[in-house]
Design a protein around this motif. Structure first.
Motif, PDB file in Angstrom:
ATOM      1  N   VAL A  87      -1.559  -2.865   6.674  1.00 36.17           N
ATOM      2  CA  VAL A  87      -1.788  -3.336   5.302  1.00 36.17           C
ATOM      3  C   VAL A  87      -2.609  -4.617   5.307  1.00 36.17           C
ATOM      4  N   GLU A  90      -6.217  -3.758   6.231  1.00 33.18           N
ATOM      5  CA  GLU A  90      -6.916  -2.946   5.241  1.00 33.18           C
ATOM      6  C   GLU A  90      -7.167  -3.727   3.946  1.00 33.18           C
ATOM      7  N   GLN A  91      -6.233  -4.571   3.567  1.00 31.02           N
ATOM      8  CA  GLN A  91      -6.449  -5.372   2.364  1.00 31.02           C
ATOM      9  C   GLN A  91      -7.674  -6.270   2.524  1.00 31.02           C
ATOM     10  N   GLU A  92      -7.746  -6.973   3.645  1.00 32.87           N
ATOM     11  CA  GLU A  92      -8.887  -7.875   3.851  1.00 32.87           C
ATOM     12  C   GLU A  92     -10.188  -7.086   3.977  1.00 32.87           C
ATOM     13  N   VAL A  95     -11.274  -5.703   0.440  1.00 39.01           N
ATOM     14  CA  VAL A  95     -11.771  -6.732  -0.476  1.00 39.01           C
ATOM     15  C   VAL A  95     -13.176  -7.184  -0.067  1.00 39.01           C
ATOM     16  N   HIS A 144      -9.950   5.888   4.708  1.00 38.06           N
ATOM     17  CA  HIS A 144      -9.539   4.496   4.945  1.00 38.06           C
ATOM     18  C   HIS A 144     -10.593   3.740   5.758  1.00 38.06           C
ATOM     19  N   ILE A 193      -5.946   3.599  -5.006  1.00 40.62           N
ATOM     20  CA  ILE A 193      -6.788   2.764  -4.149  1.00 40.62           C
ATOM     21  C   ILE A 193      -8.250   2.918  -4.538  1.00 40.62           C
ATOM     22  N   GLU A 202      -9.784  -6.892  -7.159  1.00 36.60           N
ATOM     23  CA  GLU A 202      -9.288  -7.200  -5.821  1.00 36.60           C
ATOM     24  C   GLU A 202      -7.764  -7.240  -5.764  1.00 36.60           C
ATOM     25  N   ALA A 205      -6.470  -3.740  -5.849  1.00 33.63           N
ATOM     26  CA  ALA A 205      -6.746  -3.054  -4.587  1.00 33.63           C
ATOM     27  C   ALA A 205      -5.713  -3.457  -3.535  1.00 33.63           C
ATOM     28  N   ARG A 206      -5.433  -4.748  -3.446  1.00 32.94           N
ATOM     29  CA  ARG A 206      -4.414  -5.205  -2.499  1.00 32.94           C
ATOM     30  C   ARG A 206      -3.059  -4.563  -2.805  1.00 32.94           C
ATOM     31  N   ILE A 209      -3.038  -0.774  -1.883  1.00 32.52           N
ATOM     32  CA  ILE A 209      -2.983  -0.568  -0.428  1.00 32.52           C
ATOM     33  C   ILE A 209      -1.568  -0.815   0.085  1.00 32.52           C
ATOM     34  N   GLU A 210      -0.914  -1.871  -0.409  1.00 29.43           N
ATOM     35  CA  GLU A 210       0.461  -2.136   0.028  1.00 29.43           C
ATOM     36  C   GLU A 210       1.413  -1.053  -0.475  1.00 29.43           C
TER      37      GLU A 210
END
Length: 218
Positions: A87, A90-92, A95, A144, A193, A202, A205-206, A209-210
């Motif tokens: 997580v 993928e978050q970073e 974004v 992903h 997502i 953003e 999106a975070r 993803i979580e």
């Protein structure tokens, strides 16, 4: 003993053994015998050992001197740890890709999602993902991978690839038979997502993803 296959080169052997590790072809903790794989792939034992050593470096195979190679053991604790790490990466990556990617990235992401959701809906209707788990796994990785592809940080992408492979092995080992409701749920999660990524939101999106991985957290 399985019949010998047509002779394969080292990259093809690596890809095939990796796929078997990710789709239940080897059960968790199974001893992997280079001699048996040498017969299957029509190659030298050294080639098989080199492949297995490379797979041990990405965390899919355990290796001990004088004890040989085994498929990685699975546990809910380990899966939770990898899911949380995945997580963060993928978050970073997502974004940064949202900021850098532009229309070309959005088109590629939409195309990857289209292929993935088609497979997931087919599995949900059929009620058994076993026969196509390899196709689904490849399609999900493509989605992903595309999501973070424009982050501009090759080390992040490399770390994500390793984490994704380890997570997939853990998940398949713990949940070999995913019920249709599982795929119905992740169809919605992947769509969330995609929507967030294409909208440029953003924070959303975070969160999406979580939420996609939260069921695996302990």
């Amino acid at each position: 003993m399985p019949e010998a296959r047509t002779r394969m080169d080292t990259p093809a052997i690596y890809a095939d053994v990796q796929q078997r590790l990710l789709t239940g072809g080897f059960r968790p903790g199974d001893k992997i015998m280079p001699g048996a794989l040498q017969h299957e792939y029509g190659c030298s034992a050294n080639t098989v050992r080199d492949v297995l050593l490379q797979l041990s470096k990405v965390g899919l195979v355990d290796f001990e001197i004088q004890r040989g190679f085994r498929a990685r053991q699975v546990s809910r604790e380990r899966r939770s740890q990898i899911a949380r790490f995945r997580v963060l990466l993928e978050q970073e990556g997502a974004v940064l890709s949202m900021r850098n990617g532009g229309l070309s990235w959005e088109a590629r992401l939409s195309a990857a999602h289209h292929g993935l959701v088609h497979i997931e809906r087919q599995i949900a209707r059929a009620g058994d993902g076993g026969p196509v788990v390899g196709i689904w796994s490849d399609a999900e990785l493509t989605f992903h991978r595309t999501l973070i592809s424009e982050c501009g940080l090759p080390p992040l992408i490399e770390a994500f690839e390793f984490a994704y492979m380890q997570f997939r092995q853990q998940m398949v080992g713990l949940e070999a038979h995913c019920v249709p409701a599982y795929f119905e749920e992740i169809v919605a999660q992947h769509e969330a997502i995609l929507r967030a990524a294409l909208s440029g939101d953003e924070a959303q999106a975070r969160a999406a993803i979580e939420a996609h991985q939260a069921r695996h957290f302990l």
